[in-house]
Design a protein around this motif. Structure first.
Motif, PDB file in Angstrom:
ATOM      1  N   VAL A 135       0.842  -1.202   0.000  1.00  0.00           N
ATOM      2  CA  VAL A 135       0.000   0.000   0.000  1.00  0.00           C
ATOM      3  C   VAL A 135       0.875   1.249   0.000  1.00  0.00           C
ATOM      4  O   VAL A 135       0.669   2.187  -0.797  1.00  0.00           O
ATOM      5  N   ARG A 136       1.868   1.281   0.890  1.00  0.00           N
ATOM      6  CA  ARG A 136       2.748   2.447   0.977  1.00  0.00           C
ATOM      7  C   ARG A 136       3.485   2.695  -0.345  1.00  0.00           C
ATOM      8  O   ARG A 136       3.548   3.822  -0.841  1.00  0.00           O
ATOM      9  N   THR A 187       2.777   1.693  -3.415  1.00  0.00           N
ATOM     10  CA  THR A 187       1.905   2.060  -4.528  1.00  0.00           C
ATOM     11  C   THR A 187       1.437   3.510  -4.415  1.00  0.00           C
ATOM     12  O   THR A 187       1.458   4.270  -5.398  1.00  0.00           O
ATOM     13  N   LEU A 188       1.009   3.915  -3.224  1.00  0.00           N
ATOM     14  CA  LEU A 188       0.514   5.287  -3.048  1.00  0.00           C
ATOM     15  C   LEU A 188       1.630   6.317  -3.237  1.00  0.00           C
ATOM     16  O   LEU A 188       1.422   7.385  -3.828  1.00  0.00           O
ATOM     17  N   ARG A 189       2.819   6.015  -2.730  1.00  0.00           N
ATOM     18  CA  ARG A 189       3.936   6.940  -2.915  1.00  0.00           C
ATOM     19  C   ARG A 189       4.315   7.070  -4.386  1.00  0.00           C
ATOM     20  O   ARG A 189       4.709   8.140  -4.850  1.00  0.00           O
ATOM     21  N   TYR A 190       4.203   5.969  -5.122  1.00  0.00           N
ATOM     22  CA  TYR A 190       4.515   6.008  -6.553  1.00  0.00           C
ATOM     23  C   TYR A 190       3.565   6.964  -7.285  1.00  0.00           C
ATOM     24  O   TYR A 190       3.943   7.624  -8.246  1.00  0.00           O
ATOM     25  N   TYR A 191       2.324   7.022  -6.790  1.00  0.00           N
ATOM     26  CA  TYR A 191       1.337   7.915  -7.409  1.00  0.00           C
ATOM     27  C   TYR A 191       1.335   9.303  -6.768  1.00  0.00           C
ATOM     28  O   TYR A 191       0.412  10.090  -6.972  1.00  0.00           O
ATOM     29  N   VAL A 199       1.211  10.337  -3.538  1.00  0.00           N
ATOM     30  CA  VAL A 199       0.518  10.623  -2.286  1.00  0.00           C
ATOM     31  C   VAL A 199       1.548  10.953  -1.213  1.00  0.00           C
ATOM     32  O   VAL A 199       2.568  10.263  -1.077  1.00  0.00           O
ATOM     33  N   ASP A 211       3.687  11.322   2.223  1.00  0.00           N
ATOM     34  CA  ASP A 211       4.003  10.319   3.243  1.00  0.00           C
ATOM     35  C   ASP A 211       3.069  10.407   4.436  1.00  0.00           C
ATOM     36  O   ASP A 211       2.638   9.385   4.982  1.00  0.00           O
ATOM     37  N   GLU A 241       0.001  11.410   4.554  1.00  0.00           N
ATOM     38  CA  GLU A 241      -1.313  10.867   4.206  1.00  0.00           C
ATOM     39  C   GLU A 241      -1.267   9.346   4.097  1.00  0.00           C
ATOM     40  O   GLU A 241      -2.211   8.652   4.487  1.00  0.00           O
ATOM     41  N   VAL A 242      -0.154   8.822   3.560  1.00  0.00           N
ATOM     42  CA  VAL A 242       0.001   7.363   3.451  1.00  0.00           C
ATOM     43  C   VAL A 242      -0.041   6.730   4.833  1.00  0.00           C
ATOM     44  O   VAL A 242      -0.748   5.746   5.077  1.00  0.00           O
ATOM     45  N   LEU A 262      -3.411   6.670   6.384  1.00  0.00           N
ATOM     46  CA  LEU A 262      -4.254   5.570   5.919  1.00  0.00           C
ATOM     47  C   LEU A 262      -3.852   4.245   6.552  1.00  0.00           C
ATOM     48  O   LEU A 262      -4.687   3.415   6.885  1.00  0.00           O
TER      49      LEU A 262
END
Length: 566
Positions: free
Chosen positions: A533-534, A536-540, A542, A544, A546-547, A550
């Motif tokens: 999850v971390r 994938t979201l950082r790649y897009y 988002v 840190d 906020e990651v 979540l």
């Protein structure tokens, strides 16, 4: 097709029932086979076809085990594999011969057959139980597998010698010599093929990017190796295991394992059902006293012998007891050797039925024996009575860090996780001591100057030796659910302020640890999912913060769900 459908349905029903009862599903498969077999409801007609398909299950089971069990694992258990396995066969056979002659009054030939057939244990049953209990990588799990591999090798001379007992001595020696020569030739050829040809062939197949062709290639290697050993008189299981170990050295091992596991599961169920098909409830009831007596001799005798041999190699009481409990049954290859003797006219149908019946009883009792051993050891360890009745076996040559310690970290288990933790603690100058159950690893650590103690982390006196009352952190990284549970309970009892963190793959055991009052349970599946999850979201893009915002509620929600289920 009808027989196949009936067997799969019976396996499903038996497996589901025993899963709900929290018992090994292999027992459900065996009892389902007895129920639908030719001696009970008689709903299965083509037993030979089922046995052939079941043998594929054993081959796939050992093939995948070979891919998961590296040569390094074999080296770590030391000489107990070859030395202990050989001793176990010889001593158990000696006991069986004496029992056959003195208790049952059999002839020399019958007593010899009985002796060596009960000396073998079931690789398929033991591996299945270890996998379901999550103990494949524990000290006792590795030792059991090493001994079982030696037993599989012993099938070669037994298949040759026992059915030929009625022949002349000169012809017997010639036959054994030829078979051993063929086996040595196979192992040499398999090594050459596995190291130089198989990796290149897998690479060419993988380059096509067809999962179907890749799976077929892996199956061809597995079944081809099994057929090769069978042709030369060695057990099919040994050939499959050797092929799996060789493939494990290639970069395609993980994909091969992932593709084969679903097939292994289905065919392994067939194998266990086929064992049940051989059982004759009528014979067992008509000769109940004899069958139970033979089964008792097998279970008690093998428990004492296997435990004693493990103890003599310097392992802890817990390891010796669990090795003894896990190897108390008669193996599936004993049925094959016994069938060969029956066809050769060396043993009678009555003796074969007795061996078969007592073997099935011993197989059904194996999970019960292991559970009773676990419960007994757990209670004695938690209560401290074990230390009073018999102090833990602590070799002073394998003890380091025995000086007074306070505010330190106790690292239980020096595998990959424990080793990484020790490296970090050393870097930051944090005081620590390692508790490890493998004497070979402890000897290496002491040579490197690492403070460590040889013993079972679940033993109260071993934890006292590590000064658990004065420790600040107890890190349970050992792959042993029972040790983690007993260690957590004792540490919390004597040190209310200690911080306890444990690695636990089994979700139900994680719940149990939380109930004891453990500070944190690290579940590999949950942690890896959060990392996905971390990442994938950082790649897009988002942020840190906020990651983590979540991830944290997810972790809390997971803990709430576990508490509710508990």
């Amino acid at each position: 097709m009808a027989d196949f459908a009936i067997i799969m349905a019976a396996a499903l029903g038996g497996g589901l029932l025993f899963y709900r009862l929290r018992l090994p599903t292999a027992l459900g498969f065996i009892l389902a086979g007895i129920l639908i077999g030719p001696y009970s409801l008689e709903v299965v007609e083509d037993v030979e076809m089922i046995e052939t398909m079941a043998s594929v299950g054993v081959v796939l089971l050992l093939f995948t085990l070979g891919m998961e069990f590296s040569l390094g694992d074999l080296r770590r258990v030391g000489g107990i594999g070859l030395g202990g396995g050989t001793l176990q066969i010889v001593i158990t056979a000696g006991l069986g011969f004496l029992v056959g002659r003195m208790l049952f009054g059999w002839s020399v030939t019958d007593a010899t057959f009985f002796a060596f057939l009960i000396a073998l244990s079931s690789t398929a049953i033991v591996v299945k139980i270890l996998q379901e209990r999550g103990e494949t990588n524990t000290a006792h799990g590795r030792i059991m597998i090493a001994i079982l591999l030696v037993q599989d090798l012993a099938v070669l001379p037994l298949m040759v010698v026992l059915p030929a007992l009625g022949g002349e001595a000169g012809e017997l020696a010639r036959t054994v010599g030829i078979a051993l020569g063929k086996a040595a030739l196979f192992l040499g050829g398999m090594t050459v093929i596995g190291l130089w040809i198989v990796p290149r062939f897998l690479g060419e197949t993988a380059g096509v990017r067809s999962r179907e062709l890749f799976l077929l290639t892996v199956l061809a290697i597995c079944l081809g190796a099994a057929y090769g050993t069978s042709y030369l008189g060695v057990s099919e299981a040994f050939g499959a295991f050797a092929a799996g170990m060789l493939i494990s050295r290639s970069r395609f091992a993980h994909q091969a394992l992932a593709d084969v596991v679903p097939l292994r599961t289905a065919f392994a169920a067939l194998f266990f059902v086929s064992l049940g098909l051989l059982g004759d409830p009528g014979y067992i009831l008509d000769h109940l006293g004899m069958v139970l007596l033979a089964a008792a001799v097998i279970i008690v005798g093998k428990f004492v012998i296997c435990s004693g041999i493990t103890w003599s190699f310097g392992f802890t009481l817990k390891t010796t007891l669990f090795v003894g409990a896990g190897l108390t049954q008669v193996g599936e290859f004993s049925f094959v050797v016994g069938q060969a003797g029956l066809e050769a006219g060396v043993i009678s149908t009555d003796l074969y039925s007795l061996i078969l019946s007592s073997a099935i009883v011993s197989i059904l009792c194996t999970p019960v024996v292991m559970k009773l051993t676990e419960m007994a050891y757990g209670r004695l360890s938690a209560s401290g009575r074990l230390a009073v009745r018999r102090p833990p076996r602590v070799d002073q040559r394998l003890v380091g860090g025995g000086q007074e310690m306070s505010g330190h970290v106790i690292v239980c288990g020096h595998g990959r996780t424990g080793g990484n933790l020790v490296s970090v603690l050393k870097k930051y100058g944090i005081l620590y001591v390692v508790v490890e159950i493998n004497p070979g690893i402890v000897a290496d650590l002491l040579a490197e100057g690492v403070p460590c103690i040889y013993g079972d982390a679940g033993n109260a006196q071993i934890l006292d030796l590590a000064h658990v009352k004065e420790a600040r952190v107890l890190a349970l990284t050992c792959p042993d659910p029972l040790a983690e549970t007993t260690a957590s309970a004792y540490a919390r009892q004597v040190n209310r302020d200690i911080d306890i963190v444990a690695v636990m793959a089994d979700r139900s055991m994680a719940e149990q640890l939380r109930g004891i009052g453990i500070s944190e349970v690290v579940e590999p599946a949950l942690e890896s999912s959060l990392e996905f999850v971390r990442h994938t979201l950082r790649y897009y893009g988002v942020a840190d913060a906020e990651v983590e915002g979540l991830a944290c509620p997810f972790i809390r929600q997971h803990g709430v769900e576990m508490d509710r289920q508990g």
